[in-house]
Design an enzyme around this catalytic site. Structure first.
Site, PDB file in Angstrom:
ATOM      1  N   GLY A 103       0.812  -1.218   0.000  1.00  0.00           N
ATOM      2  CA  GLY A 103       0.000   0.000   0.000  1.00  0.00           C
ATOM      3  C   GLY A 103       0.841   1.261   0.000  1.00  0.00           C
ATOM      4  O   GLY A 103       0.484   2.263   0.624  1.00  0.00           O
ATOM      5  N   ALA A 104       1.964   1.226  -0.725  1.00  0.00           N
ATOM      6  CA  ALA A 104       2.891   2.376  -0.682  1.00  0.00           C
ATOM      7  C   ALA A 104       2.704   3.326  -1.861  1.00  0.00           C
ATOM      8  O   ALA A 104       3.534   4.189  -2.112  1.00  0.00           O
ATOM      9  CB  ALA A 104       4.333   1.882  -0.622  1.00  0.00           C
ATOM     10  N   TYR A 163     -13.846  -2.487  10.443  1.00  0.00           N
ATOM     11  CA  TYR A 163     -12.483  -1.936  10.450  1.00  0.00           C
ATOM     12  C   TYR A 163     -11.836  -2.177  11.821  1.00  0.00           C
ATOM     13  O   TYR A 163     -10.690  -2.622  11.917  1.00  0.00           O
ATOM     14  CB  TYR A 163     -12.527  -0.445  10.123  1.00  0.00           C
ATOM     15  CG  TYR A 163     -11.173   0.230  10.066  1.00  0.00           C
ATOM     16  CD1 TYR A 163     -10.305  -0.004   8.997  1.00  0.00           C
ATOM     17  CD2 TYR A 163     -10.750   1.111  11.067  1.00  0.00           C
ATOM     18  CE1 TYR A 163      -9.061   0.621   8.935  1.00  0.00           C
ATOM     19  CE2 TYR A 163      -9.513   1.736  11.005  1.00  0.00           C
ATOM     20  CZ  TYR A 163      -8.674   1.489   9.948  1.00  0.00           C
ATOM     21  OH  TYR A 163      -7.435   2.101   9.884  1.00  0.00           O
TER      22      TYR A 163
HETATM   23  N1  LIG Z   1      -4.837   7.689   7.999  1.00  0.00           N
HETATM   24  C1  LIG Z   1      -5.097   7.389   9.259  1.00  0.00           C
HETATM   25  O1  LIG Z   1      -5.554   8.227  10.037  1.00  0.00           O
HETATM   26  C2  LIG Z   1      -4.817   5.998   9.775  1.00  0.00           C
HETATM   27  C3  LIG Z   1      -4.983   5.781  11.138  1.00  0.00           C
HETATM   28  C4  LIG Z   1      -4.740   4.512  11.659  1.00  0.00           C
HETATM   29  C5  LIG Z   1      -4.318   3.499  10.834  1.00  0.00           C
HETATM   30  N2  LIG Z   1      -4.164   3.727   9.502  1.00  0.00           N
HETATM   31  C6  LIG Z   1      -3.732   2.593   8.692  1.00  0.00           C
HETATM   32  O2  LIG Z   1      -2.550   2.927   7.997  1.00  0.00           O
HETATM   33  C7  LIG Z   1      -2.512   2.229   6.756  1.00  0.00           C
HETATM   34  C8  LIG Z   1      -2.306   3.227   5.624  1.00  0.00           C
HETATM   35  O3  LIG Z   1      -3.367   4.157   5.657  1.00  0.00           O
HETATM   36  P1  LIG Z   1      -3.423   5.494   4.785  1.00  0.00           P
HETATM   37  O4  LIG Z   1      -4.082   6.512   5.613  1.00  0.00           O
HETATM   38  O5  LIG Z   1      -2.114   5.770   4.166  1.00  0.00           O
HETATM   39  O6  LIG Z   1      -4.492   5.015   3.669  1.00  0.00           O
HETATM   40  P2  LIG Z   1      -4.593   5.351   2.124  1.00  0.00           P
HETATM   41  O7  LIG Z   1      -5.962   4.903   1.721  1.00  0.00           O
HETATM   42  O8  LIG Z   1      -4.218   6.750   1.863  1.00  0.00           O
HETATM   43  O9  LIG Z   1      -3.505   4.380   1.489  1.00  0.00           O
HETATM   44  C9  LIG Z   1      -3.662   2.986   1.549  1.00  0.00           C
HETATM   45  C10 LIG Z   1      -2.915   2.340   0.402  1.00  0.00           C
HETATM   46  O10 LIG Z   1      -3.197   0.928   0.446  1.00  0.00           O
HETATM   47  C11 LIG Z   1      -3.548   0.490  -0.860  1.00  0.00           C
HETATM   48  N3  LIG Z   1      -4.442  -0.656  -0.828  1.00  0.00           N
HETATM   49  C12 LIG Z   1      -5.727  -0.678  -0.436  1.00  0.00           C
HETATM   50  N4  LIG Z   1      -6.263  -1.894  -0.625  1.00  0.00           N
HETATM   51  C13 LIG Z   1      -5.289  -2.665  -1.150  1.00  0.00           C
HETATM   52  C14 LIG Z   1      -5.239  -4.011  -1.580  1.00  0.00           C
HETATM   53  N5  LIG Z   1      -6.307  -4.794  -1.541  1.00  0.00           N
HETATM   54  N6  LIG Z   1      -4.074  -4.486  -2.068  1.00  0.00           N
HETATM   55  C15 LIG Z   1      -2.980  -3.687  -2.154  1.00  0.00           C
HETATM   56  N7  LIG Z   1      -2.976  -2.393  -1.773  1.00  0.00           N
HETATM   57  C16 LIG Z   1      -4.119  -1.893  -1.281  1.00  0.00           C
HETATM   58  C17 LIG Z   1      -4.237   1.699  -1.473  1.00  0.00           C
HETATM   59  O11 LIG Z   1      -4.315   1.614  -2.889  1.00  0.00           O
HETATM   60  C18 LIG Z   1      -3.382   2.843  -0.967  1.00  0.00           C
HETATM   61  O12 LIG Z   1      -2.291   3.112  -1.800  1.00  0.00           O
HETATM   62  C19 LIG Z   1      -3.821   1.450   6.656  1.00  0.00           C
HETATM   63  O13 LIG Z   1      -3.625   0.123   7.086  1.00  0.00           O
HETATM   64  C20 LIG Z   1      -4.722   2.179   7.616  1.00  0.00           C
HETATM   65  O14 LIG Z   1      -5.737   1.358   8.125  1.00  0.00           O
HETATM   66  C21 LIG Z   1      -4.397   4.948   8.954  1.00  0.00           C
END
Ligand SMILES: NC(=O)c1ccc[n+]([C@@H]2O[C@H](COP(=O)([O-])OP(=O)(O)OC[C@H]3O[C@@H](n4cnc5c(N)ncnc54)[C@H](O)[C@@H]3O)[C@@H](O)[C@H]2O)c1
Length: 256
Positions: free
Chosen positions: A9-10, A160
């Site tokens: 997910g990068a 979630y």
């Molecule tokens: N943003 C926040 O406030 C927050 C808080 C707590 C935890 N998180 C966790 O951090 C992680 C990253 O979050 P973010 O905010 O950068 O989210 P984001 O949605 O901006 O990025 C997530 C990335 O994961 C990829 N992805 C999604 N489903 C996928 C799949 N099936 N296969 C491969 N790639 C996939 C997406 O295409 C995207 O590039 C997640 O696990 C999220 O649950 C985020």
């Protein structure tokens, strides 16, 4: 031989921040993401410009074939895996009260966040064990990105929360199982982080942060998470595994 880090997910958000940080530290990078590379070219390019050789694999973490093809490609290209950052994750497509939400939504979130993470970790861990046995300078580490939702109830996105509690158990299970190979496993619980994922709730969280929901009154940024990943994979925590750190401005502190 350069060290190699997988970051799922990068393509954007927190994962992109982590990939960039590790690239600046001399890692080559492998990304698994559902976005096509050309649609996130700017984000990918900055990782390359930071010095990394990059393998970008467009695939779905929820799909067995994609996971296995990805790991195969990483091994064919680099011949080693030093770091796995399980970052890819999703919320429900539509937030729904737990009294109304659907099994489809539950399956969608669980298949990516839990099933995908669990079985990718299994596949990568088996490669790491081989690397550890064959390469002298290979000391693999795994970092899981869970969430404050691992312990916080949000009744409009129960699936979630359950999935992130599941990621926390994945941390413990693999920390326990891989300890005999000296492969340490860590977990980061982000709080409210400024990324595309939180775009839809930006105004709500702006207000909550201004009102002091977290002791440190600001959004977190991908760099806040990336620097902790960097610390975990540095090798400076050799006698710690299965450990969790909150990166949330103190949001987890119960206050009166
Ligand atoms: N943003 C926040 O406030 C927050 C808080 C707590 C935890 N998180 C966790 O951090 C992680 C990253 O979050 P973010 O905010 O950068 O989210 P984001 O949605 O901006 O990025 C997530 C990335 O994961 C990829 N992805 C999604 N489903 C996928 C799949 N099936 N296969 C491969 N790639 C996939 C997406 O295409 C995207 O590039 C997640 O696990 C999220 O649950 C985020």
């Amino acid at each position: 031989m350069k060290k190699v880090a997988i970051v799922t997910g990068a393509a954007r958000g927190i994962g992109n921040g982590i990939a960039y940080q590790l690239a600046t530290e001399g890692y080559d990078i492998a990304i698994l993401d559902v976005f096509a590379q050309e649609d996130v070219a700017k984000n990918v390019d900055r990782v390359i410009k930071a010095g990394a050789e990059l393998l970008y694999f467009k695939g779905d973490l929820a799909k067995t074939e994609d996971r296995l093809d990805f790991v195969k490609e990483v091994m064919n290209k680099y011949g080693r895996i030093d770091v796995l950052v399980n970052n890819a994750g999703v919320g429900p497509k539509v937030r729904m009260d737990i009294l109304q939400t659907t099994e489809e939504s539950f399956d969608f979130v669980m298949n990516i966040n839990v099933r995908g993470t669990y079985f990718l970790t299994q596949a990568v861990a088996n490669e790491m064990i081989k690397c550890k046995e064959t390469l002298k300078d290979c000391n693999p580490k795994i970092v899981n990105i869970s969430s404050m939702s691992a312990y916080t109830s949000s009744t409009s996105r129960g699936e979630y929360c359950i999935s992130k509690a599941g990621v926390s158990m994945i941390t413990k299970l693999f920390a326990d199982r891989l300890a005999e190979y000296e492969i340490n496993v860590y977990e980061i619980r982000p709080g409210i982080i400024y990324t595309p994922m939180t775009e839809v709730v930006r105004a709500k969280y702006d207000k909550l942060i201004a009102e002091g929901i977290s002791p440190i009154k600001r959004w977190g940024y991908p760099e806040d998470i990336a620097s902790v990943v960097s610390a975990f994979v540095s090798g400076k925590f050799p006698f710690s595994t299965g450990d969790v750190i909150n990166v949330d401005g103190g949001l987890h502190i119960q206050r009166l």
